[in-house]
Scaffold this active site. Structure first.
Site, mmCIF file in Angstrom:
data_model
loop_
_atom_site.group_PDB
_atom_site.id
_atom_site.type_symbol
_atom_site.label_atom_id
_atom_site.label_comp_id
_atom_site.label_asym_id
_atom_site.label_seq_id
_atom_site.Cartn_x
_atom_site.Cartn_y
_atom_site.Cartn_z
ATOM 1 N N GLU A 101 0.807 -1.223 0.000
ATOM 2 C CA GLU A 101 0.000 0.000 0.000
ATOM 3 C C GLU A 101 0.845 1.280 0.000
ATOM 4 O OE1 GLU A 101 -4.210 -0.438 1.746
ATOM 5 O OE2 GLU A 101 -2.838 -0.976 3.362
ATOM 6 N N HIS A 120 -0.565 5.546 7.761
ATOM 7 C CA HIS A 120 -1.727 4.727 7.391
ATOM 8 C C HIS A 120 -1.867 3.631 8.431
ATOM 9 C CE1 HIS A 120 -4.561 2.049 5.703
ATOM 10 N NE2 HIS A 120 -3.672 1.102 5.497
ATOM 11 N N HIS A 122 -4.770 0.830 10.739
ATOM 12 C CA HIS A 122 -6.071 0.171 10.878
ATOM 13 C C HIS A 122 -6.562 0.453 12.304
ATOM 14 C CE1 HIS A 122 -3.826 -2.593 7.878
ATOM 15 N NE2 HIS A 122 -4.334 -1.545 7.262
ATOM 16 N N HIS A 191 -11.604 -0.378 6.552
ATOM 17 C CA HIS A 191 -10.171 -0.608 6.449
ATOM 18 C C HIS A 191 -9.389 0.125 7.549
ATOM 19 C CE1 HIS A 191 -6.475 -0.550 3.485
ATOM 20 N NE2 HIS A 191 -6.112 -0.735 4.726
HETATM 21 ZN ZN LIG Z 1 -4.103 -0.898 5.146
#
Ligand SMILES: [Zn+2]
Length: 263
Positions: A101, A120, A122, A191
């Site tokens: 990602e 980024h 979760h 996500h």
């Molecule tokens: Zn992710």
């Protein structure tokens, strides 16, 4: 004579200096240390676990950024930090595997020149806000930066009905960067989220307090049966301004805690 000798020696040194694999030159060692610390802090604070990542824009070339190789953030060291261009291509891979990602980072840096760091995650407490249509809003002063609004990225709009939910190419990364706009945070439905800042410390601060604010907002909504007094626009703005000048204080604490006993 001496001058000629010196010139000749300089020429020899220059001729034998290895050419860097990219035009940027090495990133500042302090910046790499901060990025390593950010990985450890975010894992220690429960924002990242075995997954998720944090990056920083290169200090010498704004068209590059630094991100760890594909691995658990809590284990990242300086040797794991790789350099990428704004298409998500590694410029110094040396056999290391990149995160799937990484396009989240590359496309945000490309679309938003002021952004210097990207997280980024979760982040568990934010997940409900991406799936139920309840806005993530500042419930206390440390979440003031959320007052400008938190957009939600819908991957189906770009990737269709059958993705694995990962932002695994440039097209999806560009769509996410567009959804983010000028906001400090965007939720990713089903996500996690993406958080940006003008420094590693600011992005880390925001990522941690996005998680805390989400947890507190869920509790407040439940306790108040949906009736919550949020910070108003002016309060959120003023609090965010004050806090952005204070990010160094918790950063030092989080860093000392995360690195204690580490390598
Ligand atoms: Zn992710």
């Amino acid at each position: 004579m001496l001058k000629n000798l010196v010139t000749e020696l300089i020429g020899m040194v220059l001729a034998t200096t290895p050419v860097a694999s990219q035009s940027t030159g090495s990133a500042d060692a302090g910046l790499i240390d901060d990025l390593v610390a950010a990985n450890r802090i975010l894992a220690d604070q429960g924002v990242l676990d075995g997954f998720g990542h944090v990056s920083v824009r290169h200090d010498k070339d704004p068209s590059c950024f630094l991100l760890a190789r594909s691995m658990a953030p809590a284990l990242v060291t300086a040797a794991d930090i790789m350099e990428f261009d704004l298409d998500g291509n590694p410029t110094d891979a040396r056999g290391r595997t990149a995160y799937l990602e990484r396009f989240i980072h590359s496309e945000i840096y490309k679309a938003h020149p002021k952004v210097q760091a990207v997280v980024h995650s979760h982040s568990p407490a934010v997940i409900p806000f991406g799936v139920v249509g309840v806005a993530l809003r500042p419930v206390f002063h440390l979440g003031g930066f959320l007052g400008t609004g938190v957009p939600v990225f819908e991957i189906r709009d770009t990737g269709g009905e059958a993705t694995d939910m990962l932002v695994r190419n440039r097209e999806l990364g560009a769509a996410l960067a567009k959804t983010l706009g000028a906001a400090p945070v965007a939720l990713m439905r089903g996500h996690g989220d993406v958080v940006v800042g003008q420094s590693v410390a600011e992005a880390v601060f925001r990522a941690i307090y996005t998680e805390v604010n989400a947890r507190l907002e869920s509790e407040a909504l439940q306790l108040g049966q949906g009736q919550v007094v949020f910070l108003n626009e002016a309060e959120a703005r003023q609090a965010a301004e004050t806090n952005s000048a204070q990010v160094g204080r918790p950063w030092e604490l989080w860093k000392a805690k995360a690195l204690a006993g580490g390598c």
